[in-house]
Design an enzyme around this catalytic site. Structure first.
Site, PDB file in Angstrom:
ATOM      1  N   ARG A 113     -24.840 -95.718  22.097  1.00 38.88           N
ATOM      2  CA  ARG A 113     -25.241 -96.400  22.668  1.00 38.88           C
ATOM      3  C   ARG A 113     -25.322 -96.353  24.026  1.00 38.88           C
ATOM      4  O   ARG A 113     -23.949 -96.170  23.669  1.00 38.88           O
ATOM      5  CB  ARG A 113     -25.738 -97.602  22.522  1.00 38.88           C
ATOM      6  CG  ARG A 113     -25.993 -98.869  22.639  1.00 38.88           C
ATOM      7  CD  ARG A 113     -27.951 -99.145  23.242  1.00 38.88           C
ATOM      8  NE  ARG A 113     -28.475-100.102  22.775  1.00 38.88           N
ATOM      9  CZ  ARG A 113     -29.231-100.108  23.988  1.00 38.88           C
ATOM     10  NH1 ARG A 113     -30.079 -99.382  23.792  1.00 38.88           N
ATOM     11  NH2 ARG A 113     -30.083-101.539  23.837  1.00 38.88           N
ATOM     12  N   THR A 392     -39.517 -96.277  25.439  1.00 38.85           N
ATOM     13  CA  THR A 392     -38.674 -95.257  24.941  1.00 38.85           C
ATOM     14  C   THR A 392     -39.024 -94.461  24.643  1.00 38.85           C
ATOM     15  O   THR A 392     -40.609 -94.613  24.210  1.00 38.85           O
ATOM     16  CB  THR A 392     -38.145 -96.724  23.683  1.00 38.85           C
ATOM     17  OG1 THR A 392     -37.674 -97.429  24.470  1.00 38.85           O
ATOM     18  CG2 THR A 392     -37.489 -95.768  22.784  1.00 38.85           C
ATOM     19  N   THR A 410     -33.221 -93.661  24.679  1.00 38.76           N
ATOM     20  CA  THR A 410     -34.053 -95.027  25.806  1.00 38.76           C
ATOM     21  C   THR A 410     -33.734 -94.860  27.020  1.00 38.76           C
ATOM     22  O   THR A 410     -32.730 -94.337  27.407  1.00 38.76           O
ATOM     23  CB  THR A 410     -34.204 -96.449  25.552  1.00 38.76           C
ATOM     24  OG1 THR A 410     -35.553 -97.429  26.230  1.00 38.76           O
ATOM     25  CG2 THR A 410     -32.861 -97.012  25.379  1.00 38.76           C
ATOM     26  N   ASP A 434     -30.404-105.351  28.011  1.00 35.68           N
ATOM     27  CA  ASP A 434     -30.842-105.683  27.029  1.00 35.68           C
ATOM     28  C   ASP A 434     -29.770-106.598  26.853  1.00 35.68           C
ATOM     29  O   ASP A 434     -29.704-106.846  25.400  1.00 35.68           O
ATOM     30  CB  ASP A 434     -30.479-104.403  26.168  1.00 35.68           C
ATOM     31  CG  ASP A 434     -32.272-103.817  25.517  1.00 35.68           C
ATOM     32  OD1 ASP A 434     -32.963-104.055  25.616  1.00 35.68           O
ATOM     33  OD2 ASP A 434     -32.426-102.876  25.364  1.00 35.68           O
ATOM     34  N   SER A 463     -29.411-103.437  20.640  1.00 38.18           N
ATOM     35  CA  SER A 463     -31.013-102.804  20.877  1.00 38.18           C
ATOM     36  C   SER A 463     -32.248-102.985  19.688  1.00 38.18           C
ATOM     37  O   SER A 463     -31.510-104.299  18.934  1.00 38.18           O
ATOM     38  CB  SER A 463     -30.712-101.353  20.740  1.00 38.18           C
ATOM     39  OG  SER A 463     -31.516-100.428  20.341  1.00 38.18           O
ATOM     40  N   SER A 464     -33.590-103.346  19.692  1.00 35.30           N
ATOM     41  CA  SER A 464     -34.464-102.954  18.517  1.00 35.30           C
ATOM     42  C   SER A 464     -34.853-101.603  18.123  1.00 35.30           C
ATOM     43  O   SER A 464     -35.272-101.572  16.794  1.00 35.30           O
ATOM     44  CB  SER A 464     -35.624-103.528  19.562  1.00 35.30           C
ATOM     45  OG  SER A 464     -35.245-105.109  19.711  1.00 35.30           O
ATOM     46  N   GLY A 485     -39.925-101.257  23.139  1.00 35.61           N
ATOM     47  CA  GLY A 485     -39.286-102.875  23.229  1.00 35.61           C
ATOM     48  C   GLY A 485     -38.713-103.579  21.567  1.00 35.61           C
ATOM     49  O   GLY A 485     -38.687-102.755  20.947  1.00 35.61           O
TER      50      GLY A 485
HETATM   51  N1  GLY Z   1     -33.892-100.612  25.591  1.00 33.30           N
HETATM   52  C1  GLY Z   1     -35.356-100.473  24.076  1.00 33.30           C
HETATM   53  C2  GLY Z   1     -34.109-100.899  23.170  1.00 33.30           C
HETATM   54  O1  GLY Z   1     -32.717-100.443  22.934  1.00 33.30           O
HETATM   55  O2  GLY Z   1     -34.445-101.247  22.423  1.00 33.30           O
END
Ligand code: GLY
Length: 585
Positions: A113, A392, A410, A434, A463-464, A485
């Site tokens: 990330r 993503t 992403t 985010d 993040s998701s 997302g």
């Molecule tokens: N940017 C999308 C996520 O990390 O959930």
């Protein structure tokens, strides 16, 4: 489940796939070596498979498998290839998560990330009146997080790879150098972003024609700067990106365009290997990611709640079942907002959130015949999560030995910050978006402002993303994940429960209509394929509904428990391709 009408987009991409049905590929500069792979949207395989959004990248990954590379080797090659062929989300300039399960069951989560630059502050995107600047939070250099992709792929390769790094980067470099024909999905994507890409001269030079119109289907996309960048990564490894020429170019460009990214931000970036989350559901083990993604936590917490109901008895896609999915997701998203953030900065109470007592107490509040208003649950929050948008991309890979990779990465929005770093060909992320960018301020129509996901220097934004692997009795069963997302864990929940509750095949699980509830806005998103009578029944339960053409893009591989063969199902909602080596027969 409702059969999905074939959109024009899917037909076009299938047409493009047809000539690739059996491909003889010359690979690695070895002119005498012929590698044969098959590319389609559905495949049955024994010597491994790659499923992703785009056929060139799938073919490149499968070619690595055909040469004896393992799942991580193929993942590295596929990820670099997607940075060339699917630049709205495939990337070098973003970040993501790679979940690896070795054939012996050992699982590792590679967290790559992005991080906030050292100069980032909690109020980075606020205007003097305390509101969020809607441009600065999305476009240009300010929302760019320190990219993690190259470090993450290198970390995975160092730990698990078996083929030389350069051999895995080279196919992407060649594709950028030689160019390829833009297909219909990519043309659509460029066209959607063209107005914002045109604000950046480097992005315009690559993705727009000289007259300023977007490249269209059939145009050749050549990315010479990206090829040169990939050549440096191929020869020098991640050091070129984080400490060498590429870092210099990115930071020079950032400094001249109002960015805060420094050489030291790049040099200090590290991918992190983490212990995955595990949940038990219907006798299977669901393996997913821990924070800094919320995806695994939302998925497992939702499954824990569902365990006490009987979705199989309700029927897949019935109003009663979709209502239940919405209600468990609503509650899991509340915990996401209250508690979750980067584990280096926040103490995430995972043991409690994923424990049976918590699931039981959430379950007790669910009314099978009535939606619970989010305001009733979230009185302390007075807030809302931003809508579930964003782009993503996810790919799934299994090799001939049974090693599996689920990788989701992403740029945050499609085409990230809509900038290409000068002289690099790299599309940069806008992942800072985010974070909870308005500290302490949550409004029903706005953003969430809770503390765990506020900006801090070096911190990873929540993040998701939810790359997921399911095993039963110690044997691999399913590899999946999705973009979308905040709707990502909702999509994965649909795929996983379609298989584990309803016994659907991977193809039917991927086709199943999806819903999403993210707490706020207090509404249930439903795909257009949800039939009118089901929607009416959901509305009668008190759900405000929003119809979406599609939710997510879940490129999935299952294992047929009877034969042990792989069943690869590309999600056809956008495009999607599965590829495998021609099996030894
Ligand atoms: N940017 C999308 C996520 O990390 O959930």
């Amino acid at each position: 489940m409702t059969p999905r009408p074939s959109p024009t987009r899917a037909l076009l991409s299938l047409r493009l796939l047809a000539p690739l049905a059996v491909v003889a590929a010359l690979f690695g500069g070895c002119a005498t070596e012929t590698i044969r792979v098959v590319v389609d949207t559905d495949l049955d395989a024994e010597a491994g498979a790659v499923v992703c959004v785009e056929p060139h990248a799938a073919r490149i990954g499968a070619t690595v498998l055909a040469r004896g590379g393992n799942a991580v080797d193929a993942a590295v090659a596929t990820a670099f290839a997607l940075a060339v062929t699917w630049p709205e989300a495939g990337n070098l300039g973003g970040g993501g998560f790679l979940l690896h399960r070795a054939a012996d069951g050992d699982a590792t989560f590679v967290d790559y990330r992005e991080t906030a630059p050292a100069a980032a502050t909690p109020d980075l995107f606020l205007r003097p009146d305390g509101t969020v600047d809607p441009i600065r939070v999305r476009l240009g250099y300010l929302p760019v997080g320190v990219p993690g992709t190259v470090a993450g792929l290198a970390a995975a390769h160092q730990r698990f790879g078996s083929r030389p790094w350069a051999e895995l980067v080279a196919p992407a470099r060649r594709l950028a150098e030689d160019g390829f024909l833009v297909d219909a999905p990519l043309a659509e994507s460029i066209a959607r972003a063209a107005a914002e890409l045109s604000r950046c001269d480097e992005a315009s030079r690559v993705f727009l024609r000289p007259d300023g119109t977007p490249l269209g289907a059939g145009d050749r996309l050549v990315q010479s700067d990206l090829a040169a960048t990939l050549a440096l990564v191929e020869e020098e490894g991640p050091r070129a990106f984080y400490e060498g020429e590429i870092a210099r170019r990115i930071v020079d460009d950032a400094s001249s365009r109002g960015g805060i990214l420094t050489r030291s931000d790049l040099a200090s970036y590290r991918a992190v290997l983490r212990e995955p989350l595990r949940g038990e559901y219907r006798g299977a083990t669901v393996i997913a990611g821990p924070p800094p993604t919320s995806g695994g936590c939302v998925l497992v917490e939702s499954l824990n709640q569902l365990e006490g109901f009987d979705p199989a008895g309700l029927g897949v896609g019935s109003a009663a079942e979709l209502h239940l999915l919405g209600e468990v997701l609503r509650r899991s998203f509340l915990d996401r907002a209250r508690w979750l953030g980067d584990p280096e900065f926040v103490s995430n109470p995972l043991e409690r959130l994923l424990g049976e007592a918590h699931a039981a107490s959430l379950r007790a509040g669910i009314d099978p015949s009535r939606a619970t208003p989010s305001d009733v649950l979230a009185a302390d929050l007075d807030g809302t999560l931003p809508p579930a948008e964003g782009s993503t991309t996810h790919f799934s890979i299994v090799d001939r030995h049974g090693n599996a990779v689920a990788n989701t990465y992403t740029l945050e929005e499609s085409w990230g910050a809509k900038i290409v770093a000068r002289g690099t060909g790299i599309v940069l992320n806008n992942e800072m978006h985010d974070f909870n960018v308005q500290p302490g301020r949550s409004t029903r129509a706005g953003r969430i402002g809770t503390a765990p996901n506020e900006i801090a220097p070096g911190k990873r934004m929540l993040s998701s993303m939810c790359p997921t692997i399911v095993e039963r009795d110690g044997r691999l069963l399913l590899v999946t994940g999705s973009p979308g997302g905040r709707s990502i864990p909702s999509t994965v929940l649909r795929v996983v429960t379609a298989v584990l509750d309803h016994g659907l095949s991977p193809r039917d699980a991927v086709e199943s209509s999806r819903v999403h509830h993210g707490l706020y806005p207090d509404r249930l998103d439903v795909e257009a394929t949800v039939p009118p009578e089901v929607r009416a029944s959901l509305a009668a339960r008190g759900h405000a509904l929003r119809e979406r053409d599609r939710q997510g893009d879940a490129h999935t591989i299952g294992v047929d428990p009877a034969t042990g063969r792989l069943v690869a199902a590309a999600d056809r909602r956008r495009s999607g391709a599965a590829a495998r080596p021609v099996d030894p027969r």
